[in-house]
Design an enzyme around this catalytic site. Sequence first.
Site, short mmCIF file in Angstrom:
data_model
loop_
_atom_site.label_atom_id
_atom_site.label_comp_id
_atom_site.label_asym_id
_atom_site.label_seq_id
_atom_site.Cartn_x
_atom_site.Cartn_y
_atom_site.Cartn_z
N LYS A 10 3.13 3.75 -2.14
CA LYS A 10 1.55 3.69 -1.66
C LYS A 10 1.45 4.07 -0.39
CE LYS A 10 -0.10 -0.20 -4.62
NZ LYS A 10 -0.68 -1.39 -4.61
N TYR A 50 -6.76 1.72 -12.13
CA TYR A 50 -7.09 0.58 -11.75
C TYR A 50 -8.16 -0.06 -12.54
CZ TYR A 50 -3.60 0.44 -7.98
OH TYR A 50 -2.63 0.28 -7.02
N PHE A 58 -13.44 -5.50 -4.06
CA PHE A 58 -12.42 -4.92 -3.30
C PHE A 58 -12.09 -3.60 -3.56
CE2 PHE A 58 -10.06 -7.77 -5.89
CZ PHE A 58 -9.04 -6.89 -6.55
N ARG A 86 9.41 -5.30 -10.94
CA ARG A 86 8.49 -6.34 -10.42
C ARG A 86 9.14 -7.30 -9.52
NH1 ARG A 86 2.77 -5.41 -11.26
NH2 ARG A 86 2.55 -7.49 -10.80
N THR A 92 1.84 -9.76 -6.07
CA THR A 92 0.79 -8.96 -5.37
C THR A 92 0.44 -9.26 -4.03
OG1 THR A 92 -0.14 -8.90 -7.89
CG2 THR A 92 -1.36 -8.08 -5.72
N ARG A 103 7.51 -6.51 -1.06
CA ARG A 103 6.15 -6.78 -0.56
C ARG A 103 6.62 -7.85 0.85
NH1 ARG A 103 2.89 -6.56 -6.16
NH2 ARG A 103 2.12 -4.57 -5.73
N ASN A 115 0.04 -3.48 0.03
CA ASN A 115 1.20 -4.00 -0.54
C ASN A 115 2.36 -3.09 -0.81
OD1 ASN A 115 0.32 -3.42 -2.67
ND2 ASN A 115 -0.03 -5.25 -3.62
N HIS A 118 3.39 0.19 -6.00
CA HIS A 118 2.99 -0.19 -7.50
C HIS A 118 4.18 -0.19 -8.47
CE1 HIS A 118 0.67 -0.13 -11.12
NE2 HIS A 118 1.47 0.67 -11.47
N GLU A 129 0.83 4.60 -17.98
CA GLU A 129 0.98 4.91 -16.42
C GLU A 129 1.77 6.10 -16.48
OE1 GLU A 129 1.93 1.36 -14.49
OE2 GLU A 129 -0.01 0.75 -14.66
N1 UDP Z 1 -5.58 -5.77 -4.76
C1 UDP Z 1 -6.32 -6.04 -3.76
N2 UDP Z 1 -7.06 -7.42 -3.64
C2 UDP Z 1 -6.81 -8.50 -4.83
C3 UDP Z 1 -5.99 -8.15 -5.69
C4 UDP Z 1 -5.37 -6.71 -5.76
O1 UDP Z 1 -6.61 -5.29 -2.83
O2 UDP Z 1 -7.32 -9.51 -4.81
C5 UDP Z 1 -4.87 -4.45 -4.87
C6 UDP Z 1 -3.51 -4.47 -4.54
O3 UDP Z 1 -3.23 -3.44 -3.68
C7 UDP Z 1 -2.80 -4.57 -5.76
C8 UDP Z 1 -3.71 -3.62 -6.68
O4 UDP Z 1 -5.19 -4.06 -6.18
O5 UDP Z 1 -1.47 -4.24 -5.72
C9 UDP Z 1 -3.63 -3.69 -8.10
O6 UDP Z 1 -3.88 -5.11 -8.66
P1 UDP Z 1 -2.96 -5.88 -9.42
O7 UDP Z 1 -3.43 -7.20 -9.84
O8 UDP Z 1 -2.69 -5.10 -10.75
O9 UDP Z 1 -1.77 -6.32 -8.90
P2 UDP Z 1 -0.18 -5.50 -8.78
O10 UDP Z 1 0.24 -5.28 -10.39
O11 UDP Z 1 -0.08 -4.44 -7.90
O12 UDP Z 1 0.78 -6.68 -8.33
MG MG Z 2 -0.93 -4.25 -11.66
#
Ligand code: UDP
Ligand code: MG
Length: 140
Positions: A10, A50, A58, A86, A92, A103, A115, A118, A129
């Site tokens: 990112k 997303y 957000f 992961r 996250t 992270r 963070n 992805h 994806e």
């Molecule tokens: N995100 C955020 N606020 C939140 C949850 C997610 O800004 O409360 C952002 C964060 O950058 C995250 C992305 O949205 O990586 C995608 O969210 P997801 O729940 O898919 O998490 P990930 O799969 O990236 O762990």
């Molecule tokens: Mg995700």
Amino acid sequence: MTEKTLVILKPDCMEKKLAGTVLARFEAADLEVKACKMIRMTDPVLREHYAHLIDKPFFGFLSNYMKRNPVIVLVLEGENAIATTRKILGPTKSADAPAGTIRGDFGDKEIVTFNICHASDSPESATAEISRFFKPEEVF
Ligand code: UDP
Ligand code: MG
């Protein structure tokens, strides 16, 4: 089971000059680069990528962050690549991520959005994806 997964380095990863460090962690876990490109994210792609977050308050902040600098998009392949990636990445919220995860070590502890990286979260999302960002002939 050999799997492929999609990883995005990112904008904050690129700004902090951590692309090499982050990729080295994945490679050290025996994940292999099968596709790689640098792109700038756009609104249509982010609305797809997303889609599960589009109604969150957000979402605009997340989109602006994802567009603010180019990113590197990768396909990684290996044994249980989706779960392995992961795990190395961590949860996250970087504040909840253990030391030793990407992270936990590099994510912003105050602002969840920032963070670093992805990674696809299931075989279904990995397939969707990968095809979102790469043509079949771009995946080696
Ligand atoms: N995100 C955020 N606020 C939140 C949850 C997610 O800004 O409360 C952002 C964060 O950058 C995250 C992305 O949205 O990586 C995608 O969210 P997801 O729940 O898919 O998490 P990930 O799969 O990236 O762990
Ligand atoms: Mg995700």
